[in-house]
Design a protein around this motif. Structure first.
Motif, PDB file in Angstrom:
ATOM      1  N   GLU A 122       0.839  -1.195   0.000  1.00 16.30           N
ATOM      2  CA  GLU A 122       0.000   0.000   0.000  1.00 16.30           C
ATOM      3  C   GLU A 122       0.869   1.239   0.000  1.00 16.30           C
ATOM      4  O   GLU A 122       1.657   1.468   0.924  1.00 16.30           O
ATOM      5  CB  GLU A 122      -0.939   0.011   1.192  1.00 16.30           C
ATOM      6  CG  GLU A 122      -1.917   1.173   1.159  1.00 16.30           C
ATOM      7  CD  GLU A 122      -3.109   0.960   2.068  1.00 16.30           C
ATOM      8  OE1 GLU A 122      -3.225  -0.135   2.620  1.00 16.30           O
ATOM      9  OE2 GLU A 122      -3.903   1.905   2.217  1.00 16.30           O
ATOM     10  N   GLU A 123       0.711   2.040  -1.039  1.00 22.53           N
ATOM     11  CA  GLU A 123       1.458   3.281  -1.159  1.00 22.53           C
ATOM     12  C   GLU A 123       0.690   4.444  -0.546  1.00 22.53           C
ATOM     13  O   GLU A 123      -0.550   4.418  -0.476  1.00 22.53           O
ATOM     14  CB  GLU A 123       1.743   3.633  -2.629  1.00 22.53           C
ATOM     15  CG  GLU A 123       2.487   2.577  -3.420  1.00 22.53           C
ATOM     16  CD  GLU A 123       1.559   1.740  -4.272  1.00 22.53           C
ATOM     17  OE1 GLU A 123       2.025   1.208  -5.307  1.00 22.53           O
ATOM     18  OE2 GLU A 123       0.369   1.611  -3.913  1.00 22.53           O
ATOM     19  N   CYS A 182       5.571   3.069   1.123  1.00 23.51           N
ATOM     20  CA  CYS A 182       4.924   1.828   0.703  1.00 23.51           C
ATOM     21  C   CYS A 182       5.128   0.809   1.806  1.00 23.51           C
ATOM     22  O   CYS A 182       6.272   0.470   2.131  1.00 23.51           O
ATOM     23  CB  CYS A 182       5.516   1.329  -0.603  1.00 23.51           C
ATOM     24  SG  CYS A 182       4.987  -0.344  -1.044  1.00 23.51           S
ATOM     25  N   THR A 183       4.031   0.344   2.368  1.00 20.94           N
ATOM     26  CA  THR A 183       4.100  -0.618   3.456  1.00 20.94           C
ATOM     27  C   THR A 183       3.647  -1.982   2.971  1.00 20.94           C
ATOM     28  O   THR A 183       2.573  -2.106   2.367  1.00 20.94           O
ATOM     29  CB  THR A 183       3.241  -0.169   4.636  1.00 20.94           C
ATOM     30  OG1 THR A 183       3.754   1.083   5.127  1.00 20.94           O
ATOM     31  CG2 THR A 183       3.287  -1.187   5.763  1.00 20.94           C
ATOM     32  N   ALA A 184       4.460  -2.979   3.253  1.00 22.61           N
ATOM     33  CA  ALA A 184       4.144  -4.361   2.890  1.00 22.61           C
ATOM     34  C   ALA A 184       3.547  -5.063   4.093  1.00 22.61           C
ATOM     35  O   ALA A 184       4.018  -4.928   5.215  1.00 22.61           O
ATOM     36  CB  ALA A 184       5.405  -5.083   2.436  1.00 22.61           C
ATOM     37  N   ILE A 235      15.897   6.212  -2.213  1.00 20.74           N
ATOM     38  CA  ILE A 235      15.097   5.103  -1.704  1.00 20.74           C
ATOM     39  C   ILE A 235      15.690   4.638  -0.385  1.00 20.74           C
ATOM     40  O   ILE A 235      16.910   4.642  -0.185  1.00 20.74           O
ATOM     41  CB  ILE A 235      15.027   3.951  -2.726  1.00 20.74           C
ATOM     42  CG1 ILE A 235      13.979   2.919  -2.317  1.00 20.74           C
ATOM     43  CG2 ILE A 235      16.400   3.323  -2.952  1.00 20.74           C
ATOM     44  CD1 ILE A 235      13.691   1.875  -3.402  1.00 20.74           C
ATOM     45  N   SER A 236      14.808   4.229   0.536  1.00 23.19           N
ATOM     46  CA  SER A 236      15.277   3.751   1.835  1.00 23.19           C
ATOM     47  C   SER A 236      14.251   2.798   2.424  1.00 23.19           C
ATOM     48  O   SER A 236      13.095   2.758   1.986  1.00 23.19           O
ATOM     49  CB  SER A 236      15.539   4.920   2.795  1.00 23.19           C
ATOM     50  OG  SER A 236      14.348   5.648   3.031  1.00 23.19           O
ATOM     51  N   LEU A 237      14.678   2.035   3.425  1.00 21.06           N
ATOM     52  CA  LEU A 237      13.834   1.081   4.129  1.00 21.06           C
ATOM     53  C   LEU A 237      13.773   1.441   5.599  1.00 21.06           C
ATOM     54  O   LEU A 237      14.750   1.954   6.153  1.00 21.06           O
ATOM     55  CB  LEU A 237      14.410  -0.325   4.014  1.00 21.06           C
ATOM     56  CG  LEU A 237      14.120  -1.185   2.798  1.00 21.06           C
ATOM     57  CD1 LEU A 237      14.950  -2.453   2.857  1.00 21.06           C
ATOM     58  CD2 LEU A 237      12.647  -1.502   2.675  1.00 21.06           C
ATOM     59  N   ASP A 238      12.660   1.128   6.241  1.00 15.97           N
ATOM     60  CA  ASP A 238      12.611   1.300   7.689  1.00 15.97           C
ATOM     61  C   ASP A 238      13.319   0.120   8.363  1.00 15.97           C
ATOM     62  O   ASP A 238      13.725  -0.827   7.702  1.00 15.97           O
ATOM     63  CB  ASP A 238      11.171   1.437   8.172  1.00 15.97           C
ATOM     64  CG  ASP A 238      10.381   0.134   8.063  1.00 15.97           C
ATOM     65  OD1 ASP A 238       9.335   0.044   8.738  1.00 15.97           O
ATOM     66  OD2 ASP A 238      10.789  -0.767   7.314  1.00 15.97           O
ATOM     67  N   ASP A 239      13.480   0.197   9.675  1.00 21.78           N
ATOM     68  CA  ASP A 239      14.234  -0.837  10.385  1.00 21.78           C
ATOM     69  C   ASP A 239      13.570  -2.207  10.285  1.00 21.78           C
ATOM     70  O   ASP A 239      14.248  -3.231  10.283  1.00 21.78           O
ATOM     71  CB  ASP A 239      14.389  -0.451  11.859  1.00 21.78           C
ATOM     72  CG  ASP A 239      15.330   0.723  12.048  1.00 21.78           C
ATOM     73  OD1 ASP A 239      15.284   1.360  13.117  1.00 21.78           O
ATOM     74  OD2 ASP A 239      16.108   1.014  11.104  1.00 21.78           O
ATOM     75  N   ALA A 240      12.265  -2.227  10.196  1.00 24.96           N
ATOM     76  CA  ALA A 240      11.555  -3.498  10.085  1.00 24.96           C
ATOM     77  C   ALA A 240      11.620  -4.077   8.672  1.00 24.96           C
ATOM     78  O   ALA A 240      11.233  -5.218   8.444  1.00 24.96           O
ATOM     79  CB  ALA A 240      10.092  -3.324  10.491  1.00 24.96           C
ATOM     80  N   LYS A 241      12.079  -3.273   7.735  1.00 28.83           N
ATOM     81  CA  LYS A 241      12.207  -3.656   6.323  1.00 28.83           C
ATOM     82  C   LYS A 241      10.872  -4.032   5.707  1.00 28.83           C
ATOM     83  O   LYS A 241      10.802  -4.858   4.791  1.00 28.83           O
ATOM     84  CB  LYS A 241      13.206  -4.803   6.157  1.00 28.83           C
ATOM     85  CG  LYS A 241      14.601  -4.440   6.615  1.00 28.83           C
ATOM     86  CD  LYS A 241      15.578  -5.572   6.356  1.00 28.83           C
ATOM     87  CE  LYS A 241      16.979  -5.187   6.822  1.00 28.83           C
ATOM     88  NZ  LYS A 241      17.959  -6.269   6.580  1.00 28.83           N
ATOM     89  N   THR A 258       8.581  -1.228   5.202  1.00 30.00           N
ATOM     90  CA  THR A 258       8.160   0.019   4.571  1.00 30.00           C
ATOM     91  C   THR A 258       9.328   0.596   3.780  1.00 30.00           C
ATOM     92  O   THR A 258      10.420   0.761   4.311  1.00 30.00           O
ATOM     93  CB  THR A 258       7.689   1.047   5.610  1.00 30.00           C
ATOM     94  OG1 THR A 258       6.549   0.536   6.304  1.00 30.00           O
ATOM     95  CG2 THR A 258       7.288   2.356   4.925  1.00 30.00           C
ATOM     96  N   VAL A 259       9.055   0.867   2.525  1.00 30.61           N
ATOM     97  CA  VAL A 259      10.074   1.475   1.662  1.00 30.61           C
ATOM     98  C   VAL A 259       9.634   2.893   1.334  1.00 30.61           C
ATOM     99  O   VAL A 259       8.445   3.156   1.119  1.00 30.61           O
ATOM    100  CB  VAL A 259      10.294   0.635   0.379  1.00 30.61           C
ATOM    101  CG1 VAL A 259       9.019   0.535  -0.444  1.00 30.61           C
ATOM    102  CG2 VAL A 259      11.421   1.196  -0.457  1.00 30.61           C
ATOM    103  N   TYR A 260      10.583   3.786   1.350  1.00 28.90           N
ATOM    104  CA  TYR A 260      10.318   5.196   1.104  1.00 28.90           C
ATOM    105  C   TYR A 260      10.994   5.652  -0.189  1.00 28.90           C
ATOM    106  O   TYR A 260      12.017   5.110  -0.590  1.00 28.90           O
ATOM    107  CB  TYR A 260      10.854   6.050   2.248  1.00 28.90           C
ATOM    108  CG  TYR A 260      10.310   5.691   3.600  1.00 28.90           C
ATOM    109  CD1 TYR A 260      11.063   4.907   4.489  1.00 28.90           C
ATOM    110  CD2 TYR A 260       9.057   6.125   4.008  1.00 28.90           C
ATOM    111  CE1 TYR A 260      10.572   4.567   5.725  1.00 28.90           C
ATOM    112  CE2 TYR A 260       8.555   5.792   5.256  1.00 28.90           C
ATOM    113  CZ  TYR A 260       9.321   5.014   6.110  1.00 28.90           C
ATOM    114  OH  TYR A 260       8.826   4.683   7.344  1.00 28.90           O
TER     115      TYR A 260
END
Length: 125
Positions: A5-6, A22-24, A70-76, A78-80
């Motif tokens: 979901e973006e 974007c959250t997976a 592009i980057s990822l959160d610590d939980a990997k 959510t991508v930004y």
């Protein structure tokens, strides 16, 4: 199954910045690459940036070096995509994608197994 979901799109002024998210969710453990693509009206979908959840490496497609990060959160999960100095050429639907395998070509859409619905970015002067 994985759901993407973006969010973060919308109208923005020429020269402005924004951050797309974007959250997976679902069975995310086996995801490998997460990427951003975009599609402008009348044009083909093109890869913008991609990042490996397993190795932390990232790539920008050549036209998108410099202004796109592009980057990822610590939980990997959510991508930004941080975008700065936007212009009308950046007006497009932006899509998030995720793969189950170590893709051979990171900006080939067919390499990705899951896609979000897209978030529209409209840049106006």
């Amino acid at each position: 199954q994985v759901h993407l979901e973006e969010s973060g799109g919308g109208p923005v002024e020429d020269g402005g910045s924004l951050r797309l998210s974007c959250t997976a969710s679902g069975n995310t453990d086996n995801l490998w690459w997460m990427a951003w693509f975009r599609q402008a009206p009348g044009k083909e979908r093109e890869g913008v940036a991609a990042i490996s959840r397993r190795r932390g490496v990232s790539y920008n497609a050549r036209p998108f070096k410099g202004r796109f990060t592009i980057s990822l959160d610590d939980a990997k999960t959510t991508v930004y995509l941080q975008v700065r100095n936007l212009s009308s050429d950046d007006t497009a639907e932006y899509y998030c994608a995720a793969s189950l395998d170590n893709v051979a070509v990171v900006f080939r859409p067919s390499e990705y197994n899951f896609w979000g619905q897209g978030t529209q970015v409209t840049v106006s002067s």
